[in-house]
Design an enzyme around this catalytic site. Structure first.
Site, PDB file in Angstrom:
ATOM      1  N   TYR A 144      -5.314   4.212  -1.634  1.00  0.00           N
ATOM      2  CA  TYR A 144      -5.027   5.412  -0.861  1.00  0.00           C
ATOM      3  C   TYR A 144      -4.094   6.295  -1.673  1.00  0.00           C
ATOM      4  O   TYR A 144      -3.060   5.838  -2.162  1.00  0.00           O
ATOM      5  CB  TYR A 144      -4.369   5.027   0.465  1.00  0.00           C
ATOM      6  N   ASP A 239      -0.761   6.098  -9.649  1.00  0.00           N
ATOM      7  CA  ASP A 239      -0.122   6.462  -8.379  1.00  0.00           C
ATOM      8  C   ASP A 239       0.952   5.419  -8.110  1.00  0.00           C
ATOM      9  O   ASP A 239       0.687   4.334  -7.610  1.00  0.00           O
ATOM     10  CB  ASP A 239      -1.161   6.483  -7.260  1.00  0.00           C
ATOM     11  N   LYS A 267       8.670   8.385  -2.197  1.00  0.00           N
ATOM     12  CA  LYS A 267       9.415   7.365  -1.476  1.00  0.00           C
ATOM     13  C   LYS A 267      10.815   7.151  -2.045  1.00  0.00           C
ATOM     14  O   LYS A 267      11.748   7.865  -1.699  1.00  0.00           O
ATOM     15  CB  LYS A 267       8.605   6.063  -1.414  1.00  0.00           C
TER      16      LYS A 267
END
Length: 430
Positions: A144, A239, A267
């Protein structure tokens, strides 16, 4: 535990917010309950609006590597807020955090800050297309990369949780330029990247998959990916929104010794505030406006509060022995959980690396999207509810990751283990 106020708030939220939540997996539908509404957090603990305390193994889906409300981070945010929350102009803190990222992450010579992981991956793919003059993006099943149109093809995270194979509203003309192939499958990788008919601009991958649950890469898979992309002039994008500054200070690329062309971050680099970043070789990054023709912008990019929180967090991560201590206690915990699973009657696979872990209710090892899909989501939901009732807060989905933070004590992890053993026994006796 009594959660009357959370239930009442959820009912009110459903009247004004789609599904009652601002991110789908928070609705807890796959585990058969309503979400908790959180009032505050401290260290390894969450407190809901009913006054219940939970040991938190979601950690805001990864950012809270130091635990909640770390005093140095809170102080940095407070000082930044007192000076103004947004200027729409450059600030010194942007330079400081950029220099810290460049120094830490092997692939990054220049970095551009954005406001989310989705913005980071979307912008990196656009940059790769602009740099190469090609159109095709290759991704991997179950990985994702945010909710940009191009990436909602066989994606993980909430799409898996809710059983959504893609998304209405994404035109075929867009997704025709995205190709998704099996994760960890070197044969498929070889065939795809050497296919002369494909106009491949970039390959984007989670170096450790974290959105179909924690799925570790075959080291040969990552190495072959690097070799093939180099040979074919394809931009390799890691990613590292989850793994960046989580597996190691230099991320998964430092851990595995494989350097991509571009890296996406988020994050942890915002200390829990909304943030994203993408960076890489200067030759590629110099194609971004205003230096180059590839346009990307953002009113709140480089927000001073997020920059301050990120700087304060990364300073704490530089403490000698931080990662050794964190990863050692996480590895010990994962091994103890494997022993508990092996001694019981519930088939469980526990995948872990560093301070990331997923417990799959499956008889088979989980190495890719297909094997992750064999996990028993009904059993996970039962386990989730068992643990929540005992004050253990896990991700409300089989296909997410549990995080260990620096704030989790030996007693906290022992409670996780004891309650897991109790939950397994309860399920086996049912």
């Amino acid at each position: 535990m009594e959660t009357r106020q959370s239930k009442a708030m959820f009912a009110e939220a459903e009247k004004v917010i789609p599904g009652g939540v601002n991110s789908p997996v928070r609705a807890c539908r796959s585990v058969g309950c309503t979400p908790l509404f959180i009032e505050r957090a401290d260290g390894a603990s969450l407190y809901d609006v009913d006054g219940n305390r939970y040991l938190d193994f979601v950690c805001s889906w990864g950012p809270m590597i130091l635990g909640h409300a770390h005093p140095e981070v809170v102080a940095a945010i407070g000082a930044a807020a007192a000076a103004g929350t947004s200027f729409g102009a450059p600030t010194p803190a942007e330079i400081t955090l950029a220099e810290m990222v460049v120094e830490a992450v092997p692939s990054v010579e220049k970095v551009r800050f954005v406001n989310s992981g989705t913005e980071a991956t979307m912008s990196a793919a656009r940059l790769a297309r602009g740099y190469t003059g090609r159109s095709m993006v290759v991704k991997f099943d179950g990985c994702y990369h945010g909710h940009a149109d191009s990436f909602l093809v066989k994606a993980g995270s909430g799409l898996l949780t809710l059983g959504i194979p893609g998304s209405p509203g994404v035109p075929e003309d867009i997704v025709k330029n995205t190709l998704s192939i099996p994760y960890n499958d070197i044969d498929s990788l070889e065939k795809t990247l050497t296919d002369e008919r494909l106009d491949i601009a970039c390959v984007i991958v989670e170096p450790v998959a974290g959105n179909m649950g924690c799925v570790l890469p075959d080291p040969a898979f990552l190495q072959r990916l690097r070799t093939l992309s180099t040979e074919r002039g394809i931009v390799l994008i890691f990613d590292e929104v989850i793994t960046g500054f989580r597996l190691a200070y230099g991320g998964a690329q430092h851990h595995f010794g494989i350097t991509p062309d571009l890296t996406c971050l988020g994050k942890i680099i915002g200390g829990g505030l909304p943030v994203g970043a993408y960076g890489g070789r200067a030759e590629i990054m110099d194609q971004i406006a205003p230096d180059g023709p590839v346009y990307q912008a953002g009113t709140l990019s480089g927000n001073p509060l997020a920059m301050a929180a990120g700087i304060a967090t990364l300073k704490q991560l530089q403490r000698p022995g931080f990662y050794e201590e964190l990863n050692d206690k996480a590895a010990t915990c994962a091994q103890r959980l494997r022993e508990i699973a092996a001694a019981g009657d519930i088939p469980v696979q526990i995948n872990s690396i560093g301070s990331l872990m997923t417990m799959f209710f499956s008889t088979d090892p989980v190495t890719d999207f297909a094997s992750a899909m064999k996990a028993d989501t009904t059993r996970y939901a039962e386990h989730y509810c068992n643990m929540l009732g005992q004050g253990i807060y896990l991700a409300p989905s089989q296909f997410e990751v549990a995080f260990i933070s620096a704030a989790h004590s030996a007693n906290d992890l022992e409670k996780l283990q004891k309650m897991t053993e109790w939950s397994f026994k309860k399920m086996a006796d049912r």
